[in-house]
Design a protein around this motif. Structure first.
Motif, mmCIF file in Angstrom:
data_model
loop_
_atom_site.group_PDB
_atom_site.id
_atom_site.type_symbol
_atom_site.label_atom_id
_atom_site.label_comp_id
_atom_site.label_asym_id
_atom_site.label_seq_id
_atom_site.Cartn_x
_atom_site.Cartn_y
_atom_site.Cartn_z
ATOM 1 N N GLY A 153 -35.900 -39.323 -5.638
ATOM 2 C CA GLY A 153 -35.768 -37.793 -5.866
ATOM 3 C C GLY A 153 -34.832 -38.076 -7.404
ATOM 4 N N GLY A 154 -34.415 -36.846 -7.602
ATOM 5 C CA GLY A 154 -33.769 -36.646 -8.855
ATOM 6 C C GLY A 154 -32.223 -37.198 -8.996
ATOM 7 N N SER A 155 -31.796 -37.142 -7.774
ATOM 8 C CA SER A 155 -30.389 -37.774 -7.583
ATOM 9 C C SER A 155 -30.519 -39.300 -7.999
ATOM 10 C CB SER A 155 -29.848 -37.765 -6.517
ATOM 11 O OG SER A 155 -29.777 -36.465 -6.038
ATOM 12 N N HIS A 186 -25.924 -30.076 -11.790
ATOM 13 C CA HIS A 186 -26.036 -30.485 -10.309
ATOM 14 C C HIS A 186 -25.140 -31.409 -9.837
ATOM 15 C CE1 HIS A 186 -28.094 -31.974 -6.791
ATOM 16 N NE2 HIS A 186 -28.566 -30.747 -6.519
ATOM 17 N N THR A 243 -29.413 -25.712 -11.358
ATOM 18 C CA THR A 243 -29.788 -24.988 -9.888
ATOM 19 C C THR A 243 -29.295 -23.677 -9.421
ATOM 20 O OG1 THR A 243 -29.650 -27.410 -9.549
ATOM 21 C CG2 THR A 243 -30.094 -26.028 -7.462
ATOM 22 N N ASP A 268 -31.392 -33.409 -17.535
ATOM 23 C CA ASP A 268 -31.946 -33.187 -16.222
ATOM 24 C C ASP A 268 -32.675 -32.286 -16.133
ATOM 25 O OD1 ASP A 268 -32.027 -32.973 -13.350
ATOM 26 O OD2 ASP A 268 -29.732 -32.378 -12.873
ATOM 27 N N ALA A 270 -35.000 -32.275 -13.468
ATOM 28 C CA ALA A 270 -35.301 -32.140 -12.083
ATOM 29 C C ALA A 270 -36.026 -30.815 -11.774
ATOM 30 C CB ALA A 270 -34.282 -32.571 -10.878
ATOM 31 N N ASP A 297 -38.296 -34.355 -11.363
ATOM 32 C CA ASP A 297 -38.615 -34.326 -9.742
ATOM 33 C C ASP A 297 -39.976 -33.650 -9.463
ATOM 34 O OD1 ASP A 297 -36.765 -35.153 -8.069
ATOM 35 O OD2 ASP A 297 -35.648 -33.559 -7.993
ATOM 36 N N HIS A 299 -41.199 -33.595 -6.953
ATOM 37 C CA HIS A 299 -41.191 -33.003 -5.667
ATOM 38 C C HIS A 299 -40.929 -31.644 -5.993
ATOM 39 C CE1 HIS A 299 -37.273 -35.281 -4.395
ATOM 40 N NE2 HIS A 299 -36.922 -34.033 -5.009
ATOM 41 N N LYS A 300 -40.491 -31.273 -7.067
ATOM 42 C CA LYS A 300 -40.202 -30.008 -7.202
ATOM 43 C C LYS A 300 -41.386 -29.193 -8.152
ATOM 44 C CE LYS A 300 -35.154 -30.037 -6.973
ATOM 45 N NZ LYS A 300 -34.790 -31.410 -6.826
HETATM 46 C C1 PLP Z 1 -31.326 -29.248 -11.470
HETATM 47 C C2 PLP Z 1 -31.166 -30.453 -10.453
HETATM 48 N N1 PLP Z 1 -30.861 -31.686 -10.708
HETATM 49 C C3 PLP Z 1 -30.672 -32.635 -9.692
HETATM 50 C C4 PLP Z 1 -31.275 -32.387 -8.389
HETATM 51 C C5 PLP Z 1 -31.379 -33.559 -7.536
HETATM 52 O O1 PLP Z 1 -32.716 -33.999 -7.013
HETATM 53 P P1 PLP Z 1 -32.860 -34.529 -5.629
HETATM 54 O O2 PLP Z 1 -32.386 -33.416 -4.545
HETATM 55 O O3 PLP Z 1 -34.442 -34.725 -5.852
HETATM 56 O O4 PLP Z 1 -32.036 -35.638 -5.548
HETATM 57 C C6 PLP Z 1 -31.640 -31.084 -8.076
HETATM 58 C C7 PLP Z 1 -31.803 -30.756 -6.880
HETATM 59 O O5 PLP Z 1 -32.343 -29.720 -6.079
HETATM 60 C C8 PLP Z 1 -31.461 -30.081 -9.117
HETATM 61 O O6 PLP Z 1 -31.933 -28.693 -8.809
#
Ligand code: PLP
Length: 483
Positions: A153-155, A186, A243, A268, A270, A297, A299-300
């Motif tokens: 994921g993005g994290s 985030h 977010t 970022d 994501a 991401d 998955h988004k």
């Molecule tokens: C702007 C942004 N960065 C990072 C993330 C983290 O991504 P992940 O939930 O895929 O780890 C999110 C998650 O919603 C996000 O909205």
């Protein structure tokens, strides 16, 4: 052999061919029925979750159970008790989706169970993964020489970016290094920094401006202050779509700051990076293509199932340098310049095969389908904001830079506390109607509602439902709070 019901009774753990057909057919039939019923399912299905979770606690099973009752439990008791992130009416948080071909890819990856940690073990399959990363690079306008990594994921993408920046700019002198971002970043940024050894007292969350963007003069001042204090600024993380409110930082101006100050610029993306595919939003994202690294991401913004994140690093050698390692028992590495080896570009050795879900899905739809879908999400958000601005008591806090926008309720004489209470109540009242789900956040010192259009299943009908359900709930909510 095991019993025909899918119940495991033998020691070899293998099923017969007819049994596997029967089990897979049962699973596939239920999954497809679930997808077909999504428009009728509420976007928010969690009720009495604590009691349910207590009931679900169970001892380790000594003997196996047949598949059918397990699937019954999953599909009837557990899956409906969720935020229905696959629903067309899911406009909350950052919507997911879950394109069907990706599930097929996972099934193939898991049944063939090929080892894609190292290139030699499945060179052709790893090449398909490298192709998918290369397509992402091309979409984002990064140069050749970029290397990437599929993450969960993005994290995890952001964590790996901080590692690259730290290795490049700090070496062993970690403690004096300072990372800059905005107070709208985030929370994975501060978490990633900490995992990479950059403690919270070395992360500067610069206060955002009125448009929820990172203000460049304040960024420059923070960097100068830290340099005067003997610290070592090394990285800026900017947002291509926050977010909370969907804001896009001034990416080109931040890229200039990073160039002037010799800092690593991570974007970022994501939530927002895939809006690079939409003609209407490319200008807003200008400068993204200059970043040293980029969180994506899929998955988004590519509607993939959860567990699909990605990182691009402009200087592929930097990504490799952060992760390169080998062992006496492993085969010799391929030529780094020509062939991609996942374990040399990320922390995992043994891993699943995230590349297949990306490759198969991208090949099956083609790039134009993604471009059209993301462009539609942008248009739907514009339609939603225009119609919501005409509803009574609604204030739009910022127009959608991409496809997400914040709003709140007000009326003459309302206090901030009353506005917050009414906006909060509106989120719940709208979701209770069971057609769309929206969520809120605290931003700019107030509680805001948020509409985020990103599911591939969301179309004009759901925007109609959003506007109708908000309209139907607003007067009642405001009357309730006004007293
Ligand atoms: C702007 C942004 N960065 C990072 C993330 C983290 O991504 P992940 O939930 O895929 O780890 C999110 C998650 O919603 C996000 O909205």
């Amino acid at each position: 052999m095991n019993s025909g019901t899918g119940c495991v009774t033998s020691r070899d753990l293998e099923f017969t061919v007819p049994q596997m057909h029967a089990m897979a057919n049962d699973v596939v039939a239920r999954c497809i029925a679930h997808i077909a019923a999504l428009p009728q399912q509420p976007p928010h299905g969690v009720h009495d979750a604590e009691a349910l979770c207590r009931r679900l606690r169970e001892p380790l099973p000594a003997a196996g159970t047949a598949l059918t009752p397990l699937l019954d439990d999953l599909f009837e008791r557990c899956i409906p008790q969720s935020f229905n992130t696959a629903s067309p009416g899911y406009l909350a948080y950052i919507p997911g989706g879950g394109l069907f071909p990706a599930a097929l890819a996972d099934f193939i990856a898991d049944t063939t169970n090929r080892y894609t940690g190292i290139w030699q073990a499945a060179p052709a399959l790893v090449q398909l993964e490298a192709n998918a990363l290369e397509w992402l690079r091309e979409w984002m306008g990064f140069p050749t020489g970029t290397r990437g990594l599929f993450t969960t994921g993005g994290s995890m993408a952001t964590f790996n970016a901080v590692l690259c920046a730290r290795e490049r700019h700090l070496g062993p002198d970690i403690r004096r290094g300072v990372l800059y971002t905005s107070d709208q970043a985030h929370h994975c940024v501060i978490k990633s920094a900490k995992l990479a050894g950059i403690m919270p007292d070395r992360v500067r969350a610069v206060a955002c401006d009125d448009a929820f963007r990172l203000p460049v003069p304040a960024l420059r001042e923070a960097i100068a202050r830290d340099r005067r204090d003997g610290l070592v600024p090394f990285m800026v993380v900017s947002n291509a779509g926050t977010t909370n409110t969907g804001a896009v930082d001034p990416l080109a101006a931040i890229a200039d700051v990073c160039a002037d100050e010799s800092l690593w610029h991570h974007v970022d993306g994501a939530y927002g990076a895939f809006f690079q595919l939409c003609d209407d939003t490319r200008d807003v994202l200008a400068g993204l293509e200059r970043a040293d690294s980029l969180t994506l991401d899929p998955h988004k913004g590519m509607f993939m199932p959860y567990g699909t994140g990605a990182l691009l690093v402009r200087d592929g050698a930097a990504l490799r340098a952060a992760h390169e390692a080998t062992a006496d028992y492993l085969p010799e590495m391929p030529s780094a310049a020509e062939f991609y080896d996942p374990s040399q570009h990320g922390p995992d050795l043994s891993r699943g095969f995230p590349g297949l879900r990306m490759w198969l899905t991208m090949k099956l739809y083609g790039a134009d389908a993604f471009r059209a879908a993301i462009t539609e999400k942008r248009a739907l958000a514009l339609e939603a904001v225009a119609r919501m601005a005409r509803l009574p008591h609604v204030v739009i806090d910022a127009p959608p830079a991409l496809s997400l926008f914040p709003f709140h309720l007000t009326w003459p004489g309302a206090t901030l506390a009353q506005e917050d209470a009414a906006t909060r109540a509106l989120m719940a009242a709208t979701s209770r109607r069971g057609r769309v789900m929206i969520s809120g956040a605290v931003a700019g010192g107030r509680y805001v509602g948020r509409v985020c259009v990103l599911s591939f299943r969301t179309h004009a009908r759901q925007i109609d439902q959003l506007v109708e359900d908000l309209g139907a709930a607003i007067d009642e909510v405001v009357a309730g709070v006004r007293g």
